[in-house]
Design an enzyme around this catalytic site. Structure first.
Site, PDB file in Angstrom:
ATOM      1  N   GLU A 127      92.711  68.063  64.076  1.00  9.13           N
ATOM      2  CA  GLU A 127      93.565  69.000  63.351  1.00  9.13           C
ATOM      3  C   GLU A 127      94.802  69.381  64.143  1.00  9.13           C
ATOM      4  O   GLU A 127      94.784  69.393  65.378  1.00  9.13           O
ATOM      5  CB  GLU A 127      92.765  70.282  63.045  1.00  9.13           C
ATOM      6  CG  GLU A 127      91.582  70.020  62.127  1.00  9.13           C
ATOM      7  CD  GLU A 127      90.800  71.280  61.759  1.00  9.13           C
ATOM      8  OE1 GLU A 127      90.303  71.343  60.629  1.00  9.13           O
ATOM      9  OE2 GLU A 127      90.681  72.192  62.585  1.00  9.13           O
ATOM     10  N   CYS A 140     100.799  73.634  67.223  1.00  9.15           N
ATOM     11  CA  CYS A 140      99.624  73.650  68.090  1.00  9.15           C
ATOM     12  C   CYS A 140      98.989  72.266  68.019  1.00  9.15           C
ATOM     13  O   CYS A 140      98.510  71.850  66.973  1.00  9.15           O
ATOM     14  CB  CYS A 140      98.685  74.744  67.586  1.00  9.15           C
ATOM     15  SG  CYS A 140      97.220  74.921  68.563  1.00  9.15           S
ATOM     16  N   CYS A 147      85.446  68.526  72.266  1.00  6.94           N
ATOM     17  CA  CYS A 147      85.698  68.970  73.637  1.00  6.94           C
ATOM     18  C   CYS A 147      84.402  68.834  74.439  1.00  6.94           C
ATOM     19  O   CYS A 147      83.321  69.092  73.916  1.00  6.94           O
ATOM     20  CB  CYS A 147      86.152  70.432  73.630  1.00  6.94           C
ATOM     21  SG  CYS A 147      86.750  71.015  75.223  1.00  6.94           S
ATOM     22  N   CYS A 151      82.836  76.346  75.998  1.00  9.94           N
ATOM     23  CA  CYS A 151      83.124  77.778  76.078  1.00  9.94           C
ATOM     24  C   CYS A 151      82.382  78.424  74.909  1.00  9.94           C
ATOM     25  O   CYS A 151      82.457  77.949  73.780  1.00  9.94           O
ATOM     26  CB  CYS A 151      84.618  78.014  76.010  1.00  9.94           C
ATOM     27  SG  CYS A 151      85.462  77.123  77.328  1.00  9.94           S
ATOM     28  N   CYS A 154      84.022  79.549  71.502  1.00  8.62           N
ATOM     29  CA  CYS A 154      84.979  78.619  70.878  1.00  8.62           C
ATOM     30  C   CYS A 154      84.256  77.666  69.940  1.00  8.62           C
ATOM     31  O   CYS A 154      83.297  77.010  70.333  1.00  8.62           O
ATOM     32  CB  CYS A 154      85.709  77.843  71.966  1.00  8.62           C
ATOM     33  SG  CYS A 154      86.736  76.513  71.327  1.00  8.62           S
ATOM     34  N   GLY A 217      90.291  70.456  72.159  1.00  7.42           N
ATOM     35  CA  GLY A 217      90.148  69.689  73.393  1.00  7.42           C
ATOM     36  C   GLY A 217      90.765  70.318  74.623  1.00  7.42           C
ATOM     37  O   GLY A 217      91.510  71.294  74.538  1.00  7.42           O
ATOM     38  N   GLU A 218      90.429  69.752  75.772  1.00  4.59           N
ATOM     39  CA  GLU A 218      90.949  70.210  77.052  1.00  4.59           C
ATOM     40  C   GLU A 218      92.003  69.191  77.506  1.00  4.59           C
ATOM     41  O   GLU A 218      91.655  68.080  77.917  1.00  4.59           O
ATOM     42  CB  GLU A 218      89.784  70.316  78.059  1.00  4.59           C
ATOM     43  CG  GLU A 218      90.191  70.482  79.505  1.00  4.59           C
ATOM     44  CD  GLU A 218      91.204  71.581  79.760  1.00  4.59           C
ATOM     45  OE1 GLU A 218      90.945  72.740  79.436  1.00  4.59           O
ATOM     46  OE2 GLU A 218      92.289  71.261  80.290  1.00  4.59           O
ATOM     47  N   SER A 249      97.774  74.479  77.745  1.00  6.27           N
ATOM     48  CA  SER A 249      96.711  75.444  78.032  1.00  6.27           C
ATOM     49  C   SER A 249      95.499  74.732  78.598  1.00  6.27           C
ATOM     50  O   SER A 249      95.021  73.754  78.034  1.00  6.27           O
ATOM     51  CB  SER A 249      96.338  76.176  76.747  1.00  6.27           C
ATOM     52  OG  SER A 249      95.215  77.003  76.971  1.00  6.27           O
ATOM     53  N   SER A 271      93.210  79.701  80.387  1.00  9.57           N
ATOM     54  CA  SER A 271      92.213  80.468  79.640  1.00  9.57           C
ATOM     55  C   SER A 271      91.303  81.166  80.637  1.00  9.57           C
ATOM     56  O   SER A 271      90.282  80.637  81.032  1.00  9.57           O
ATOM     57  CB  SER A 271      91.398  79.524  78.756  1.00  9.57           C
ATOM     58  OG  SER A 271      92.240  78.984  77.765  1.00  9.57           O
ATOM     59  N   LEU A 272      91.701  82.360  81.027  1.00 11.36           N
ATOM     60  CA  LEU A 272      90.969  83.075  82.076  1.00 11.36           C
ATOM     61  C   LEU A 272      89.758  83.807  81.471  1.00 11.36           C
ATOM     62  O   LEU A 272      88.632  83.595  81.874  1.00 11.36           O
ATOM     63  CB  LEU A 272      91.933  84.047  82.773  1.00 11.36           C
ATOM     64  CG  LEU A 272      91.444  84.672  84.062  1.00 11.36           C
ATOM     65  CD1 LEU A 272      91.087  83.625  85.098  1.00 11.36           C
ATOM     66  CD2 LEU A 272      92.501  85.621  84.633  1.00 11.36           C
ATOM     67  N   HIS A 273      90.022  84.688  80.545  1.00 12.13           N
ATOM     68  CA  HIS A 273      88.986  85.375  79.740  1.00 12.13           C
ATOM     69  C   HIS A 273      88.046  86.321  80.487  1.00 12.13           C
ATOM     70  O   HIS A 273      87.385  87.135  79.858  1.00 12.13           O
ATOM     71  CB  HIS A 273      88.150  84.377  78.938  1.00 12.13           C
ATOM     72  CG  HIS A 273      88.962  83.470  78.059  1.00 12.13           C
ATOM     73  ND1 HIS A 273      90.006  83.908  77.285  1.00 12.13           N
ATOM     74  CD2 HIS A 273      88.887  82.127  77.836  1.00 12.13           C
ATOM     75  CE1 HIS A 273      90.527  82.880  76.620  1.00 12.13           C
ATOM     76  NE2 HIS A 273      89.883  81.801  76.944  1.00 12.13           N
ATOM     77  N   ASN A 350      88.317  85.469  67.376  1.00  8.25           N
ATOM     78  CA  ASN A 350      88.209  85.008  65.987  1.00  8.25           C
ATOM     79  C   ASN A 350      86.794  84.539  65.745  1.00  8.25           C
ATOM     80  O   ASN A 350      86.356  83.550  66.327  1.00  8.25           O
ATOM     81  CB  ASN A 350      89.170  83.837  65.737  1.00  8.25           C
ATOM     82  CG  ASN A 350      90.604  84.306  65.730  1.00  8.25           C
ATOM     83  OD1 ASN A 350      90.969  85.216  64.996  1.00  8.25           O
ATOM     84  ND2 ASN A 350      91.423  83.696  66.567  1.00  8.25           N
ATOM     85  N   CYS A 393      93.059  80.520  66.676  1.00  6.52           N
ATOM     86  CA  CYS A 393      92.569  80.037  67.970  1.00  6.52           C
ATOM     87  C   CYS A 393      91.062  79.874  67.959  1.00  6.52           C
ATOM     88  O   CYS A 393      90.335  80.792  67.597  1.00  6.52           O
ATOM     89  CB  CYS A 393      92.825  81.060  69.062  1.00  6.52           C
ATOM     90  SG  CYS A 393      94.492  81.177  69.565  1.00  6.52           S
TER      91      CYS A 393
END
Ligand code: SAH
Ligand code: SF4
Length: 420
Positions: A127, A140, A147, A151, A154, A217-218, A249, A271-273, A350, A393
């Site tokens: 996508e 985006c 992936c 996480c 996600c 994906g990463e 990212s 992406s610290l979070h 989300n 996201c």
């Protein structure tokens, strides 16, 4: 959900920086024998022309012209390449094509966000999302189909990784978006057509002004293909988008970060979070391989970071998990300790079906933002976009994989019945 106690499987595999994923070769002939030029750099196009029989000088000239038509003008039909001799065009047409990813479905959100479900030639779905704003339009872009990282907040992370996308499938997303938005520069090469104007190249007046590698994906686990695709996007003779308008990212693939800064030089988002080891270990499992200190040191060493080009820390707001005043203060302390030119992007979580977290309350998010902001670090709260079409996201997961087994069986039965 204060009482969640997640047992982490100790043997959960975390991919290393040597990519374990199968990547298709860049240059492949289609079943009809033609080679798709989408995603290839100038040198490779020239090499293919030489291999097909042109002498070195002709191959170089045609390579330069075709490159310009493909990436700068968005033309995929050789017959429309008006500065190439008429007799030459059928020769190209017999051997090459300029493809695009196939569009399966395109959706429009009520807030203007658009999402496309795309399909690779070998039948994999992925996508891309376009988010228009008053002063910019951001595409985006997806780097992998699925992936390998898991996480826990996600949706993409629950998908199996099918494969890395090729440079063509990555740059093809940007080209498709330009097709859909009708935004290719109209000018010509060698002054044969209308003259190009400044405006054709600047971001002003354009819908698509920015790119974020924040789709599925990463990107740093598909480093070479992402780099090669972004080189075509940044090439002045190509899509001509400035590296300042591109953000990559990463969830924290530390060993690839320096190389990314040196070879691509785009803006970095991390992406610290969480800044608490136990919490980050749980929600971003790659933390068990590359810890917070290592990650922040790699940010401090990131080649193109400066006050003018700050590193963005993405921070998803999870209720009672990472959203306390102490979390905010510790985040500030670390950003200062590592002297990072940083801003913090607070992303309201989300939700998706089956997710085990909840979004922090608006008051909590506001308070968290204030603490960071009062320490002199910008901490905007990101407005979720395209939620009604699952484009926000972390919600990207292709429709086929989103369907339950029961739904898939029902659909198969309906199809069977319809076929009689
Ligand atoms: N894999 C890369 C880039 C894609 S994700 C990365 O992890 O950085 C883009 C951003 O959305 C990341 O910061 C990711 O952590 C965040 N995200 C993922 N799931 C989310 C969700 N359900 N709600 C809010 N943000 C989410
Ligand atoms: Fe992969 Fe990024 Fe989702 Fe983590 S947040 S699972 S790295 S796409």
């Amino acid at each position: 959900m204060a009482d969640i106690d997640i047992q982490l499987p100790t043997s959960m595999p975390i991919a290393g920086h040597i990519d374990p994923v199968v990547t298709p070769r860049g240059v492949t002939a289609r079943p009809d024998g033609k080679v798709d030029l989408l995603g290839l750099p100038r040198t490779e196009i020239t090499r293919l022309f030489t291999e097909a029989g042109l002498d070195a000088k002709a191959a170089k000239l045609r390579g330069k012209q075709v490159f310009h038509w493909i990436y700068h003008r968005g033309i995929s039909d050789f017959d429309s390449m008006t500065d190439i001799a008429k007799a030459m065009r059928p020769w190209l047409d017999a051997r090459f094509v300029v493809g695009r990813p196939e569009i399966v479905v395109s959706q429009h959100s009520e807030d203007g966000t658009r999402k496309w479900l795309l399909r690779t030639a070998d039948g994999h779905d992925y996508e891309m999302v376009f988010i228009p704003d008053a002063d910019r339009g951001t595409l985006c872009v997806t780097s992998q189909e699925g992936c390998t990282l898991n996480c826990r907040f996600c949706h993409t992370g629950t998908m199996r990784l099918v494969r890395n996308l090729t440079p063509g499938e990555i740059v093809g997303q940007v080209m498709l978006a330009r097709d859909a938005l009708g935004e290719w520069p109209k000018g010509a090469m060698n002054g044969l057509d209308d003259e190009e104007t400044e405006g054709d190249y600047s971001a002003d007046g354009r819908l698509l002004t920015n790119i974020v590698m924040m789709g599925m994906g990463e990107p740093l686990y598909n480093y070479e293909n992402v780099r090669d695709a972004l080189k075509l996007v940044m090439d002045n003779e190509g899509l001509a988008l400035s590296k300042r308008r591109i953000t990559l990212s990463t969830s924290g693939v530390v060993p690839m970060m320096e190389k990314c800064g040196e070879e691509i030089g785009v803006n970095l988002a991390v992406s610290l979070h969480s800044v608490v080891k136990e919490v980050r270990d749980e929600i971003v499992p790659i933390n068990r391989k590359y810890g917070i200190e290592q990650l922040l040191q790699a940010c401090a060493d990131y080649p193109s970071a400066s006050n003018a080009r700050r590193i963005t820390f993405e921070y998803v707001m999870l209720k009672d998990k990472n959203d306390s005043d102490d979390d905010a203060r510790e985040l500030v302390r670390l950003i200062k300790q590592y002297k990072l030119p940083a801003k913090v992007n607070l992303i309201p979580f989300n939700p998706w079906p089956g997710a085990i977290y909840e979004c922090s309350t608006p008051e909590r998010i506001r308070r968290f933002s204030e603490i960071v902001f009062d320490a002199g670090i910008s901490a905007p709260v990101r407005t979720p976009r395209g939620r009604d079409i699952d484009a926000a996201c972390g919600q990207l997961k292709t429709a086929a994989q989103k369907m339950s087994r029961a739904d898939q069986d029902r659909l198969a039965e309906e199809k069977q019945a319809a076929l009689g």
